[in-house]
Design a protein around this motif. Structure first.
Motif, PDB file in Angstrom:
ATOM      1  N   LYS A   1       0.701  -1.163   0.035  1.00  0.00           N
ATOM      2  CA  LYS A   1       0.088  -0.224  -0.085  1.00  0.00           C
ATOM      3  C   LYS A   1       0.944   1.042  -0.039  1.00  0.00           C
ATOM      4  CE  LYS A   1      -4.207   2.380   1.920  1.00  0.00           C
ATOM      5  NZ  LYS A   1      -5.025   2.069   2.678  1.00  0.00           N
TER       6      LYS A   1
ATOM      7  N   ASP B   1      -2.827   4.113  10.412  1.00  0.00           N
ATOM      8  CA  ASP B   1      -4.255   3.479   9.917  1.00  0.00           C
ATOM      9  C   ASP B   1      -3.913   2.530   8.990  1.00  0.00           C
ATOM     10  OD1 ASP B   1      -5.657   6.732   9.605  1.00  0.00           O
ATOM     11  OD2 ASP B   1      -5.553   5.647  11.156  1.00  0.00           O
ATOM     12  N   THR B   2      -2.804   2.617   8.372  1.00  0.00           N
ATOM     13  CA  THR B   2      -2.389   1.448   7.085  1.00  0.00           C
ATOM     14  C   THR B   2      -2.180   0.138   8.152  1.00  0.00           C
ATOM     15  OG1 THR B   2      -1.672   2.995   5.676  1.00  0.00           O
ATOM     16  CG2 THR B   2      -0.971   0.801   5.508  1.00  0.00           C
TER      17      THR B   2
ATOM     18  N   ASN C   1      -3.144  -0.636  11.284  1.00  0.00           N
ATOM     19  CA  ASN C   1      -4.574  -1.265  11.485  1.00  0.00           C
ATOM     20  C   ASN C   1      -5.308  -1.968  10.690  1.00  0.00           C
ATOM     21  OD1 ASN C   1      -3.747  -0.739  14.266  1.00  0.00           O
ATOM     22  ND2 ASN C   1      -4.426   1.448  14.030  1.00  0.00           N
ATOM     23  N   GLU C   2      -5.328  -1.380   9.378  1.00  0.00           N
ATOM     24  CA  GLU C   2      -5.908  -1.766   8.231  1.00  0.00           C
ATOM     25  C   GLU C   2      -5.627  -3.387   7.884  1.00  0.00           C
ATOM     26  OE1 GLU C   2      -5.572   0.490   4.453  1.00  0.00           O
ATOM     27  OE2 GLU C   2      -6.503  -1.254   3.255  1.00  0.00           O
TER      28      GLU C   2
END
Ligand code: LIP
Length: 334
Positions: free
Chosen positions: A223, A319-320, A322-323
């Protein structure tokens, strides 16, 4: 009136000097080991897994650091109060340097948390030296540059002093609460990068090679590379060195799950005093409304961390993570 111990700027500088000397002695042994590597091969053992290595030099460097800290702390004078020396039944260093706490004379008792010999003690509020004698042991074993000596001091579980001595790059990073961060005596600052598509990011492959752990890391890197199109993704061997690289702006963000307090303590104060933020991977440790980093949220014992120059990057990184359930994949799967 507060009953929590506080240390004055003068006391912090005295303690920094102790850590600086201890790290230099251990760093000298690391360099010496490189010179002798062919005549005296390394004695390599594994610890928690086949990729979690330790050598005789990790143990010898820790002995050097703890002996220096014990000696110097016991000699450490606070005002005109002499100090005593000893170690109690729990291994706490009874370095009685009496000082005022809440208006009353009280002894200062130091504790030690160190990777090779005192790695199973709880972190308490008392001043605690947190030591990684060779951070980047895998790199050290393979003859790499990315290994260092990391010595931090935490008070009330928050890092307030850090020394990271990198003997293979001749860089010594220091940070003291309220007094800035330095590399070889020159002030350092984090980068101003706030956009992922302009950022150089660092991630690491942890000791845990479970499918969940590795898949999470690969998804995160994918990502970063394709969605955010970061300038680049780097992997080195020592958490403390990579935190210092964030502090001096040659990395814009570094995040990892599976690291310990001794990997993070010194680097945390060095990043913070260089203007950066250090957060757990659970949540962003930054008040975006007040635009200030909060320190209470980050837990040295959380075995995970995201550090960055600017909170905008840290938020995207966390955030990444946790994604893709990264922290859980590394810490709780086999
Ligand atoms: C290392 C950390 C590194 C991590 C390695 C290892 P050590 O510490 O600095 O960030 O990726 O797995 O934990 O074991 O060399 O002191």
């Amino acid at each position: 009136m507060s009953t929590k111990l506080t240390l004055s700027p003068t006391q912090l500088q005295q303690l920094l000097s102790i850590a600086h000397t201890a790290a230099a002695k251990a760093a000298a042994l690391i360099n010496e080991s490189f010179e002798k590597r062919y005549e005296q091969p390394l004695e390599i053992e594994s610890k928690s897994s086949s990729t979690d290595l330790v050598t005789q030099y990790d143990k010898q460097c820790e002995e050097i650091v703890l002996a220096e800290i014990d000696e110097q702390c016991a000699l450490w004078l606070v005002g005109d109060h002499a100090t005593q020396k000893g170690t109690d039944a729990e291994g706490k260093r009874q370095c009685y340097s009496s000082t005022l706490v809440g208006g009353e004379e009280q002894p200062i008792v130091f504790d030690v948390l160190s990777e090779e010999t005192r790695n199973d003690v709880p972190l308490e509020d008392c001043p605690t030296w947190i030591v990684d004698p060779i951070d980047g042991t895998t790199a050290f074993v393979h003859g790499g540059f990315d290994c260092c000596v990391s010595i931090g001091l935490a008070l009330n579980k928050i890092p307030i002093i850090g020394v990271v001595n990198c003997p293979r790059t001749n860089e010594v990073f220091t940070g003291v609460e309220g007094a800035g961060s330095f590399c070889n005596g020159r002030r350092i600052h984090v980068s101003g990068c706030t956009h992922m598509n302009k950022a150089l990011i660092c991630t690491h492959t942890s000791y845990n090679r479970s499918t969940e752990a590795i898949e999470a890391l690969l998804n995160i890197n994918r990502k970063f590379a394709t969605h955010y199109r970061v300038h680049g993704i780097r992997t080195y061997g020592a958490a403390a060195m990579d935190m210092c690289s964030v502090a001096m702006g040659r990395l814009d963000m570094y995040l990892e799950a599976g690291i310990q307090a001794w990997d993070m303590c010194a680097g945390t104060i060095i990043v913070r005093e260089a203007g950066g933020i250090v957060s757990s991977l659970d949540k962003l440790d930054f008040d975006t409304e007040k635009n200030i980093a909060t320190v209470e949220g980050f837990n040295l014992m959380s075995q995970s961390m995201c550090c960055a120059g600017k909170w905008q990057l840290a938020k995207e990184g966390i955030d990444t993570c946790n994604e893709f359930n990264y922290r859980h994949g590394v810490l709780f799967t086999e």
